[in-house]
Design a protein around this motif. Structure first.
Motif, PDB file in Angstrom:
ATOM      1  N   PRO A  16      40.140  38.966  38.750  1.00  0.00           N
ATOM      2  CA  PRO A  16      40.902  39.293  37.537  1.00  0.00           C
ATOM      3  C   PRO A  16      40.144  38.899  36.276  1.00  0.00           C
ATOM      4  N   ASN A  17      40.167  39.811  35.308  1.00  0.00           N
ATOM      5  CA  ASN A  17      39.555  39.568  33.993  1.00  0.00           C
ATOM      6  C   ASN A  17      38.029  39.397  34.057  1.00  0.00           C
ATOM      7  N   HIS A  18      37.428  39.859  35.141  1.00  0.00           N
ATOM      8  CA  HIS A  18      35.972  39.740  35.252  1.00  0.00           C
ATOM      9  C   HIS A  18      35.301  41.000  34.716  1.00  0.00           C
ATOM     10  N   VAL A  19      34.321  40.815  33.875  1.00  0.00           N
ATOM     11  CA  VAL A  19      33.547  41.936  33.338  1.00  0.00           C
ATOM     12  C   VAL A  19      32.159  41.884  33.961  1.00  0.00           C
ATOM     13  N   SER A  20      31.842  42.858  34.783  1.00  0.00           N
ATOM     14  CA  SER A  20      30.569  42.866  35.488  1.00  0.00           C
ATOM     15  C   SER A  20      29.431  43.270  34.551  1.00  0.00           C
TER      16      SER A  20
END
Length: 252
Positions: A16-20
């Motif tokens: 969740p809320n991770h920006v790759s």
């Protein structure tokens, strides 16, 4: 191509809320990988998210994928795998992967725990002591693998019998008898590690049989191979399928 809605939703559940950063540097690759791993593959497996994360962690330890392990460990915690279960996965890897490979993963596990405000020292799960580990280990291995260790004790040359003793008191007496994970899960983890290692075909076959002995089906193992494919690649995947079909032939 873009990451499809289902793949994105499954990915967001774990991260969740991770920006790759790969979306910026390698957008085509991440679209292919995420659509395959978090959507297409999952259509062919009934494995739940909790077990999927456990076998993935076991596989990553076997393959020495430290950075991916740390990322997937955080994802496992996000979907409900407990800290005790994660520690037990790491411990379970020692007799199959070896401490030389597991050492860094134990340190990494503790680092992730600390970064998340979790206690790196989890409650002890051992059920044996120096006086009963051999007896309880031998009883445990008989329930999982039949009389294989008994045969080694009886038939091995005298200068090799200690390896059978080690299987009883260390591999099974020290590890399989622990709480924190049930025996069905431990066998699935062992299978996952062995197919990920490569070069352990006799042991894979032995633990396919052991899985059936503790109540895990061929389909359970096929589901594991399916979800691990993006991480272990096609050669080890196809080897695992061939070994499964050899030990448990398909009925037409």
């Amino acid at each position: 191509m873009a990451i499809n809605e289902t793949a994105q939703a499954n990915h967001d559940k774990l991260f969740p809320n991770h920006v790759s950063t790969f979306k910026e540097t390698d957008p085509e690759f991440i679209e292919i990988f995420d659509n395959f791993t978090f959507d297409e593959v999952l259509k062919y497996s009934k494995i739940d998210d909790n077990l999927r994360m456990k076998v993935t962690l076991a596989s990553l330890i076997a393959m020495q994928c430290l950075n991916e392990y740390k990322a997937m460990m955080s994802a496992a915690l996000n979907i409900g795998v407990t800290p005790i279960e994660i520690k037990e996965i790491v411990y379970q890897a020692v007799p199959y992967v070896g401490l030389g490979k597991v050492f860094d993963f134990l340190n990494a596990t503790n680092d992730v725990f600390r970064s998340l405000g979790l206690d790196e020292k989890q409650a002890g799960q051992s059920t044996t002591d120096p006086d009963n580990r051999y007896e309880n280990g031998l009883k445990t291995v008989r329930g999982i693998a039949g009389d294989s260790v008994d045969k080694m004790l009886k038939n091995a040359p005298k200068n090799q019998q200690h390896f059978a003793k080690f299987l009883a008191d260390n591999c099974f007496g020290d590890y399989y008898t622990r709480n924190g994970l049930d025996v069905q899960t431990r066998e699935k983890l062992t299978f996952s590690m062995l197919i990920s290692l490569g070069g352990a075909d006799p042991q894979v076959k032995g633990h396919i049989a052991a899985n059936t002995n503790v109540g895990n089906s061929k389909q359970d193992l096929l589901d594991i191979v399916t979800v691990l494919l993006p991480f272990i690649g096609y050669p080890r995947t196809l080897t695992a399928i061939n070994l499964l079909n050899e030990v448990i032939p398909e009925t037409k």
